[in-house]
Design a protein around this motif. Sequence first.
Motif, PDB file in Angstrom:
ATOM      1  N   SER A 180       0.847  -1.195   0.000  1.00 28.25           N
ATOM      2  CA  SER A 180       0.000   0.000   0.000  1.00 28.25           C
ATOM      3  C   SER A 180       0.884   1.247   0.000  1.00 28.25           C
ATOM      4  CB  SER A 180      -0.897   0.012   1.221  1.00 28.25           C
ATOM      5  OG  SER A 180      -0.094   0.250   2.351  1.00 28.25           O
ATOM      6  N   HIS A 181       0.290   2.368  -0.362  1.00 29.58           N
ATOM      7  CA  HIS A 181       1.093   3.588  -0.432  1.00 29.58           C
ATOM      8  C   HIS A 181       1.542   4.087   0.930  1.00 29.58           C
ATOM      9  CE1 HIS A 181      -0.151   3.612  -4.639  1.00 29.58           C
ATOM     10  NE2 HIS A 181       1.035   4.144  -4.780  1.00 29.58           N
ATOM     11  N   ALA A 182       0.767   3.758   1.987  1.00 28.89           N
ATOM     12  CA  ALA A 182       1.194   4.160   3.335  1.00 28.89           C
ATOM     13  C   ALA A 182       2.525   3.460   3.639  1.00 28.89           C
ATOM     14  CB  ALA A 182       0.132   3.796   4.353  1.00 28.89           C
ATOM     15  N   MET A 287       9.709  10.700  -8.704  1.00 30.54           N
ATOM     16  CA  MET A 287       9.148  11.608  -7.695  1.00 30.54           C
ATOM     17  C   MET A 287       7.638  11.483  -7.840  1.00 30.54           C
ATOM     18  SD  MET A 287       9.485  15.666  -6.988  1.00 30.54           S
ATOM     19  CE  MET A 287       8.297  16.466  -5.902  1.00 30.54           C
ATOM     20  N   ARG A 288       7.005  10.956  -6.786  1.00 33.60           N
ATOM     21  CA  ARG A 288       5.544  10.781  -6.811  1.00 33.60           C
ATOM     22  C   ARG A 288       4.917  12.138  -6.513  1.00 33.60           C
ATOM     23  NH1 ARG A 288       7.107   5.533  -4.368  1.00 33.60           N
ATOM     24  NH2 ARG A 288       5.952   3.880  -5.433  1.00 33.60           N
ATOM     25  N   SER A 289       4.643  12.912  -7.579  1.00 33.13           N
ATOM     26  CA  SER A 289       4.218  14.305  -7.372  1.00 33.13           C
ATOM     27  C   SER A 289       2.916  14.407  -6.597  1.00 33.13           C
ATOM     28  CB  SER A 289       4.073  15.030  -8.713  1.00 33.13           C
ATOM     29  OG  SER A 289       2.994  14.490  -9.431  1.00 33.13           O
ATOM     30  N   ILE A 323      10.099  13.021 -12.744  1.00 33.48           N
ATOM     31  CA  ILE A 323       8.903  13.398 -11.977  1.00 33.48           C
ATOM     32  C   ILE A 323       7.691  12.763 -12.644  1.00 33.48           C
ATOM     33  CG2 ILE A 323       7.458  15.309 -11.149  1.00 33.48           C
ATOM     34  CD1 ILE A 323       9.951  17.032 -10.999  1.00 33.48           C
ATOM     35  N   ARG A 324       6.906  12.083 -11.856  1.00 33.03           N
ATOM     36  CA  ARG A 324       5.693  11.468 -12.389  1.00 33.03           C
ATOM     37  C   ARG A 324       4.516  12.416 -12.141  1.00 33.03           C
ATOM     38  NH1 ARG A 324       3.691   6.089  -9.706  1.00 33.03           N
ATOM     39  NH2 ARG A 324       3.109   7.465  -8.018  1.00 33.03           N
ATOM     40  N   THR A 325       3.665  12.553 -13.141  1.00 33.46           N
ATOM     41  CA  THR A 325       2.520  13.457 -12.971  1.00 33.46           C
ATOM     42  C   THR A 325       1.522  12.823 -11.988  1.00 33.46           C
ATOM     43  OG1 THR A 325       1.408  12.535 -14.896  1.00 33.46           O
ATOM     44  CG2 THR A 325       2.768  14.508 -15.254  1.00 33.46           C
ATOM     45  N   ILE A 421       5.201   1.712 -17.266  1.00 30.11           N
ATOM     46  CA  ILE A 421       4.624   0.448 -17.738  1.00 30.11           C
ATOM     47  C   ILE A 421       4.129  -0.222 -16.465  1.00 30.11           C
ATOM     48  CG2 ILE A 421       5.093  -1.779 -18.859  1.00 30.11           C
ATOM     49  CD1 ILE A 421       5.452   0.483 -20.853  1.00 30.11           C
ATOM     50  N   GLU A 422       2.837  -0.102 -16.225  1.00 30.34           N
ATOM     51  CA  GLU A 422       2.310  -0.694 -14.991  1.00 30.34           C
ATOM     52  C   GLU A 422       0.951  -1.348 -15.218  1.00 30.34           C
ATOM     53  OE1 GLU A 422       2.170   2.302 -11.916  1.00 30.34           O
ATOM     54  OE2 GLU A 422       1.291   3.792 -13.234  1.00 30.34           O
ATOM     55  N   THR A 423       0.638  -1.551 -16.506  1.00 32.19           N
ATOM     56  CA  THR A 423      -0.559  -2.339 -16.820  1.00 32.19           C
ATOM     57  C   THR A 423      -0.125  -3.401 -17.834  1.00 32.19           C
ATOM     58  OG1 THR A 423      -1.128  -0.942 -18.717  1.00 32.19           O
ATOM     59  CG2 THR A 423      -2.098  -0.324 -16.597  1.00 32.19           C
ATOM     60  N   ILE A 442       9.223   0.911 -15.267  1.00 33.61           N
ATOM     61  CA  ILE A 442       8.273  -0.154 -14.960  1.00 33.61           C
ATOM     62  C   ILE A 442       7.814  -0.073 -13.507  1.00 33.61           C
ATOM     63  CG2 ILE A 442       7.952  -2.677 -14.908  1.00 33.61           C
ATOM     64  CD1 ILE A 442       9.946  -2.788 -17.251  1.00 33.61           C
ATOM     65  N   GLY A 443       6.524   0.078 -13.332  1.00 26.20           N
ATOM     66  CA  GLY A 443       5.941   0.154 -11.987  1.00 26.20           C
ATOM     67  C   GLY A 443       5.463  -1.226 -11.599  1.00 26.20           C
ATOM     68  N   THR A 444       6.338  -1.961 -10.925  1.00 23.29           N
ATOM     69  CA  THR A 444       6.002  -3.363 -10.627  1.00 23.29           C
ATOM     70  C   THR A 444       4.867  -3.494  -9.605  1.00 23.29           C
ATOM     71  OG1 THR A 444       7.817  -3.317  -9.063  1.00 23.29           O
ATOM     72  CG2 THR A 444       8.252  -4.349 -11.189  1.00 23.29           C
ATOM     73  N   ASN A 445       4.641  -2.445  -8.805  1.00 22.04           N
ATOM     74  CA  ASN A 445       3.578  -2.571  -7.789  1.00 22.04           C
ATOM     75  C   ASN A 445       2.224  -2.717  -8.472  1.00 22.04           C
ATOM     76  OD1 ASN A 445       5.722  -1.892  -6.148  1.00 22.04           O
ATOM     77  ND2 ASN A 445       5.159   0.259  -6.039  1.00 22.04           N
ATOM     78  N   ASP A 446       1.936  -1.802  -9.398  1.00 19.70           N
ATOM     79  CA  ASP A 446       0.655  -1.897 -10.088  1.00 19.70           C
ATOM     80  C   ASP A 446       0.664  -3.000 -11.134  1.00 19.70           C
ATOM     81  OD1 ASP A 446      -1.209  -0.112  -8.954  1.00 19.70           O
ATOM     82  OD2 ASP A 446       0.016   1.553  -9.646  1.00 19.70           O
ATOM     83  N   LEU A 447       1.806  -3.178 -11.811  1.00 22.20           N
ATOM     84  CA  LEU A 447       1.857  -4.231 -12.837  1.00 22.20           C
ATOM     85  C   LEU A 447       1.512  -5.584 -12.197  1.00 22.20           C
ATOM     86  CD1 LEU A 447       2.378  -4.890 -15.795  1.00 22.20           C
ATOM     87  CD2 LEU A 447       4.771  -5.263 -15.248  1.00 22.20           C
ATOM     88  N   ASP A 455      -5.618  -7.175  -5.485  1.00 21.88           N
ATOM     89  CA  ASP A 455      -5.582  -5.817  -4.944  1.00 21.88           C
ATOM     90  C   ASP A 455      -4.361  -5.641  -4.024  1.00 21.88           C
ATOM     91  OD1 ASP A 455      -5.985  -3.490  -3.530  1.00 21.88           O
ATOM     92  OD2 ASP A 455      -8.106  -3.878  -3.083  1.00 21.88           O
ATOM     93  N   ARG A 456      -3.501  -4.694  -4.361  1.00 23.98           N
ATOM     94  CA  ARG A 456      -2.270  -4.499  -3.588  1.00 23.98           C
ATOM     95  C   ARG A 456      -2.539  -4.010  -2.163  1.00 23.98           C
ATOM     96  NH1 ARG A 456       0.487   0.644  -6.722  1.00 23.98           N
ATOM     97  NH2 ARG A 456       1.668   0.974  -4.817  1.00 23.98           N
ATOM     98  N   THR A 457      -3.767  -3.555  -1.875  1.00 20.19           N
ATOM     99  CA  THR A 457      -4.044  -3.028  -0.533  1.00 20.19           C
ATOM    100  C   THR A 457      -4.853  -4.020   0.315  1.00 20.19           C
ATOM    101  OG1 THR A 457      -6.136  -1.990  -1.153  1.00 20.19           O
ATOM    102  CG2 THR A 457      -4.151  -0.682  -1.480  1.00 20.19           C
TER     103      THR A 457
END
Length: 534
Positions: A180-182, A287-289, A323-325, A421-423, A442-447, A455-457
């Motif tokens: 989770s993001h927390a 950077m997770r904006s 920086i990621r939007t 790339i996360e889907t 590559i965003g392995t958490n969402d991928l 569900d990752r959470t």
Amino acid sequence: MKQFQGTAASGGICIAPCFRQQQAPAPARQQLSPGEELSHFEGARKAALAELLALREEGTTREAREIFATHAMMLTDEDFLDTVRRIITLQQHSATSAVKAAVGEFSSMFEEMDSAYMRERAADVREIGTRLLRLLSGQVAAQPHTRCILCAAELSAADTASFDPAIVCGFATEDGTAASHAAILARAKGIPAVVGLGEALRTVDASTLLILDGSSGIVIADPDTATLCRYEAALKKQTQRNEQLHRLAAEESRTADGHKVIIAANIGTPDEVESALKNGAEGVGLMRSEFLFLSSPTPPTEEMQFEAYKSVLTEMHGQRVVIRTLDIGADKQAPCLPLPAEPNPALGCRAIRVSLARRDLFAAQIRALLRAAKFGHLAVMFPLIISLAEVREIKRFVALQKTALTAGGYEVGSFEFGIMIETPAAALISDSLAQEVDFFSIGTNDLTQYTLAADRTNPAVAALCDPHHPAVLGLISVAAESARRYGKPVAVCGEAAADPALAEAFLRMGITELSVSPAAVLPLREAVRSFHLD
Ligand code: PEP
Ligand code: MG
């Protein structure tokens, strides 16, 4: 002494007293007479005013002080107050439903105004409503002021973003998962954390001495002397190990057989740059904006974002900064930008879908990024891409903003244009995508969550949400191969990059950059230096 086993979410040991965050919402209250409801409302209004005036005094920036002053002023606005009082007395509603109705009425009124400035005030009204509703329900603002381990039912990403590691030296939660993001934020801030401890955690009273081991997922309440000595010794060893790792801070990341690897840092806010640099990060890889938005009472303006991005670029002294939007939605809900409730938020309007739907927000962010670009080496990437059409639409929008800025007399720079790339969709069409963009990350958490439908959470499926699964590795390999075909760099910025075995697999696939939380940079560098890729 009591021992609890949870899920290890952020490594490290800490020893401190327990601070309890509100466990559950206060029970529903019986509706009182209109006179009593009016005085209940008046009490909450005064308490909200006192909180806001204190926040205004404590505000560290001019913007924060102005926001809290505006909110305080709204709580003395006679139109708003009369509306609430009228609903209580004439329609015989409770103070709570009168506040909800008045907030709805005033925020819609602001939203319909022509001026962008006035439309933004709708968010202020909602923020005040949230504060009043919390106080009406009898909850106090629970913020620790001395060093503690914070215990709570669950923590949101916004809660974690607001923690000062000097005060909250660890946290333990009943729910939550390591993905989770927390939890991600805890790792970014170097705060040890254990999640998924269940209801047993409720038996720990406030102020009880706690030991929290974020690497093994153990929490011990009221330790006996022998246990305390054992953990104090482990804490000392941890400090020595950190000192030893820090000798690698000035070293290069290169495998034993000579392949250069870039190990960059994932950060959320500009103040995390210090930790990235201290840990020898070779740039910022993500950077997770959205973290600029999560703990802010109103969406940060173009100017505020420009200052934040500029400060990161300046402090990184020419090292590449990705920086990621804005990536809100699902488990990243920004109180300043409430999104409509959805049955499946992870599959709903989140990330780039929010930006493309809210062009006002997207324009402010892109303008801020274009203006900041000339202060360093900037790369911008876009989250949750699933199609070529999205990429082309974003490119058109960026070009439009650039033209508008130049016409307005602003100095603009340029940035590398990348996508996450996360889907599974993005991985499978990566050949076409690679021809449109400058780089992949590559965003392995969402991928992992989207490939494995886990569900990752959700703690119930945490064991299924495993980036080692061959389907996930297969998709990563497809994306890496597409990028290689067109000579485009590809990085991994999901949490899997910090796992040495997976990191080695990624490097073998031709990935050359790994981006991890600042605290994971040096352990990963140590591991990379032992790899033989040939
Ligand atoms: C990811 O999905 O791997 C990623 C890096 O983005 P986030 O964790 O912020 O969703
Ligand atoms: Mg993601």
